[in-house]
Each structure stands twice: as structure tokens, then as C-alpha cells.
Enzyme design. Structure first.
Site, short mmCIF file in Angstrom:
data_model
loop_
_atom_site.label_atom_id
_atom_site.label_comp_id
_atom_site.label_asym_id
_atom_site.label_seq_id
_atom_site.Cartn_x
_atom_site.Cartn_y
_atom_site.Cartn_z
N THR A 155 1.35 -0.92 -0.10
CA THR A 155 -0.05 0.24 0.09
C THR A 155 1.06 1.24 -0.06
O THR A 155 0.59 1.75 0.66
CB THR A 155 -0.80 0.36 1.36
OG1 THR A 155 -1.80 -1.20 1.13
CG2 THR A 155 -2.15 1.08 1.19
N SER A 173 -12.69 3.81 10.98
CA SER A 173 -13.61 4.99 11.64
C SER A 173 -13.31 6.48 11.67
O SER A 173 -12.12 6.18 11.20
CB SER A 173 -13.60 4.61 13.24
OG SER A 173 -12.40 4.10 13.70
N ASN A 213 -4.92 -0.80 13.13
CA ASN A 213 -6.04 -1.70 12.39
C ASN A 213 -7.16 -2.29 12.73
O ASN A 213 -8.23 -2.64 12.03
CB ASN A 213 -5.21 -2.82 11.66
CG ASN A 213 -3.95 -2.22 10.69
OD1 ASN A 213 -4.64 -1.76 9.49
ND2 ASN A 213 -2.95 -2.30 11.21
#
Length: 408
Positions: free
Chosen positions: A191, A408, A403
Site C-alpha cells: 500500500t 472509523s 488497524n
């Protein structure tokens, strides 16, 4: 030989950046960036090996392969535009259209990149407004490049950029880069979004070949958590504004460029590994004395991805058995009774095992060595002259916390 200089993607001639707080997901912080070149660029790219590929990855693969040139990159943080169906590809097209209008470049010259939560749809009204806000603010200053590097972060704790210069044919050539990456990081791209700019004149074919070869020893050798992302993208843009004779063959000039590119990519890769989510230390693993590069790569990656080893590094515990164990299940063949293992850091160096057996070392000194922010393990398998280096980080309580509620 290259010289390390201050800055990132704006240092090479003709490159500008801008950034803005578009409110795509985050509040009270910048979350969009734009890279623009005054001149059309040769473009090269490498992308995630995950079968599940985000829409921006598919878009960029097509642009890099089929477009005559690229001239701009639009990047957003917070939402990955992955697993978004046909709408996701539509967002890429809309982004390119908006950038095309704002920058007066063809849509086919606009690359896009996204990072963040998978499955959420992009708020295109905010993204388009971000593009409109950034276009008039484009600047080639070092400060502008640094702000762009900050704006693409997600769980990263610090900006990541680097730049170098070198001479070829009497011309000064610059290579600069910025990246983001902190979690869902695993060898074979991660990522991570990485953007490298250079003013060198080079053929598209050799630019791609140089990048494809280099990622094997840089981005593909890092791991934070063993998860290979949907959005991994590394793009290199070369606009030729250094004025050197175009590199069209693998000569001395090409080799100089490859060395500079390697330094930039390796530095960015290590910055990502050392900023792994919740981590407290960069963990480097060198496997030496291997019979082949492939064997060394397999062994070093196995160690760097071992959760038990990563936890031991967090605890500053010289639990060498975990390293030998990780080597043993890697699939690479070696004689464990010939392995020597060393730990080193700024606090010193120490041999832990010789020929597969523990030495009478000081646990106190070992803990001191492993308490530094950068720690290296060196495993000598005594089978040949090949070697490989991998980078990762320790596994901490905070990784789970980050994680457990990432959405949220």
C-alpha cells in the site's frame, strides 16, 4: 556519482506540485496533491500484483502502456477507490477530465492515484473542487513538494521524500521522489504510492526497464504486515529538461541513472518500512553467503515477515531461534548447522550464533543493540557469494490498535 540534495519531486527541472484540503475523508488536513510537468514526460510504472486491483491502478496501467506521454498526476488520500465497480473507473475518467480542463493537457496524459479505505465511493464533487483549487497554486519550490508529500499520507507519521543529482554529458540531472506507505505493506509492491520525477532525457523503453529491474531490490524487499495491497503504484516521469543527449541504449549514462534511481527508490522503501504502523524500529535483514540471489531473497523475506521475529525486535529480545526457524520454513535449502548470525545497530555489533549454535554472548549488550531505532540482522549461510537485503519493522501493540478501527 550522485549527490544527495534537499527536496523531493519538485527539484528536477520543470516539475511543480500543489496540495489542498479537499475534505475527501479527513478533516482539518490536506488530502490531495497534484504533480505537473511543464513538458510532456516519458512515463514508466509498476503496480500491485494483487488480483484485486483498484481502479486507479487499471487506469495508470493503460496510460503508461498506451499514451504517448504523461504530464500530470492527481493523488488523493483517505479513500482508495478500490472494489468500486464500474463507478470507480468512471471516477478516474472524471478526474482526468477535470485535470485536463484545469491544466490544458490531454486526458490521456493524466495519471491518477488513490490510497485509503477500500470499498468507499469517492466524493467526486470534493475531488473536482480540489483539482480546481490546486491548479492555480502549482509551484516548483522545495516547500511545495514537501507539502505534497505530507498531503498523501494516511496512517504515515511523517512525510517521505528524497532527491539526488549527478552529471552526464556535462549536464546536471536530477532525480527526486516522494511516497506514502505505512500499513498493508508486503513484498511485490505494497500500500504504497511512490512518485519519482526526473529531468533526464531517456527512451520510454529504457525508463520502464530501469524501473522494473530496480523495484525487485527496493519496494519488493519491504514488508510491514504481510498484506499485499490493491493500490500499489510506482510512477516515474522523465521530461528531458536536463538537456542531456537522450539515452537510447544501455551505456555508462544509463548506468549512472540506474544508480541514482536505485538510491531514490531504496531510500523511499526504507522510509516506508521504518514508518510501519505502530512500529518503533526499522528492521533490516541481510542474507549473505548464499548460493544464489533467489535463495538470499527468499530467506531475507521470510525473516522480515515473521511475526514472532518482529515481536522479538519490539521486545529488544535476541531470540535468534525465531530467525533460524523463519529461514527453515522459507522453502530455501540450506544447512542450519553452518549458519552464523549477527545483530548490529548504532549501539554496536555482536555475533549471536556460530554454525547454528548459540555463542556465550551478553544478553544485556544484545538488548542494548536491539533497542536502537534501526536494527540489522545478518545471516551468513556460507554457500556462495550471493546476497540480498530486506526491510521491515517491529510488531507492536499499536499496530493492532490502528488497524482494529481503521475505517472509523
Amino acid at each position: 556519482m550522485y549527490t544527495v540534495i534537499e527536496g523531493g519531486v519538485t527539484v528536477a527541472a520543470g516539475f511543480q506540485t500543489a496540495s489542498t484540503a479537499a475534505g475527501i475523508k479527513y478533516k482539518n488536513r490536506k488530502d490531495m496533491a497534484m504533480i505537473y510537468s511543464e513538458k510532456p514526460c516519458k512515463a514508466a510504472g509498476t503496480f500491485t500484483t494483487n488480483i484485486v486491483k483498484a481502479a486507479p491502478v487499471k487506469w495508470d496501467q493503460k496510460i503508461v502502456k498506451e499514451s504517448e506521454y504523461a504530464q500530470a498526476v492527481v493523488i488523493n488520500a483517505g479513500i482508495a477507490n478500490a472494489c468500486t465497480g464500474a463507478e470507480g473507473m468512471g471516477y478516474c475518467a472524471e478526474t482526468a477530465q477535470a485535470a485536463s480542463a484545469a491544466l490544458n493537457v490531454p486526458e490521456s496524459a493524466v495519471l491518477v492515484a488513490s490510497t485509503g479505505v477500500i470499498g468507499m465511493q469517492l466524493p467526486m464533487d470534493k475531488l473536482k473542487a480540489g483539482i480546481a483549487a490546486m491548479a492555480p497554486e502549482l509551484s516548483g519550490t522545495i516547500e511545495s513538494g514537501t507539502e505534497a508529500a505530507k498531503s498523501i499520507m494516511t496512517t504515515d507519521t511523517r512525510k517521505k521524500e528524497v532527491a539526488v543529482q549527478f552529471e552526464i554529458g556535462g549536464k546536471t540531472v536530477t532525480v527526486g521522489g516522494m511516497c506514502k506507505g505505512s500499513g498493508m505493506i508486503h513484498p511485490n509492491m505494497c500500500t504504497m504510492l511512490s512518485f519519482v520525477t526526473t529531468d533526464i532525457a531517456i527512451s520510454k523503453e529504457l525508463l520502464q526497464e530501469a524501473l522494473s529491474a530496480d523495484v525487485k531490490d527496493t519496494y519488493n524487499m519491504i514488508s510491514v504486515d504481510g498484506d499485499t495491497s490493491t493500490n500499489d503504484t510506482c510512477l516515474v516521469l522523465a521530461n528531458g529538461m536536463a538537456g542531456n543527449a537522450e539515452i537510447t541504449e544501455k551505456n555508462a549514462d544509463y548506468e549512472e541513472f540506474c544508480k541514482a534511481l536505485n538510491y531514490v527508490n531504496e531510500t523511499l522503501a526504507k522510509k516506508m518500512a521504518g514508518d510501519g504502523e505502530g512500529c518503533t524500529a526499522l528492521f533490516e535483514v541481510k542474507v549473505i553467503g548464499a548460493e544464489s540471489k533467489a535463495q538470499a531473497v527468499t530467506l531475507s523475506k521470510s525473516i522480515i515477515t515473521s511475526s514472532l521475529t518482529k515481536a522479538a525486535i519490539f521486545g529488544h529480545d535476541a531470540n535468534w531461534g525465531r530467525i533460524l526457524c523463519a529461514m527453515g520454513y522459507s522453502g530455501a535449502q540450506f544447512d542450519p548447522e553452518k549458519v552464523d548470525l549477527f545483530f548490529e545497530s548504532a549501539a554496536g555489533s555482536m555475533q549471536i550464533i556460530k554454525d547454528g549454535v548459540a555463542l556465550d554472548y551478553s544478553e544485556e549488550q544484545a538488548t542494548k543493540i536491539l533497542s536502537e531505532p534501526e536494527v540489522t540482522a545478518i545471516a551468513d549461510v556460507k554457500m556462495g557469494n550471493a546476497s540480498a537485503t530486506a526491510w521491515g519493522c517491529d510488531l507492536t501493540f499499536d499496530y493492532v490498535k490502528i488497524n482494529a478501527d481503521y475505517r472509523s
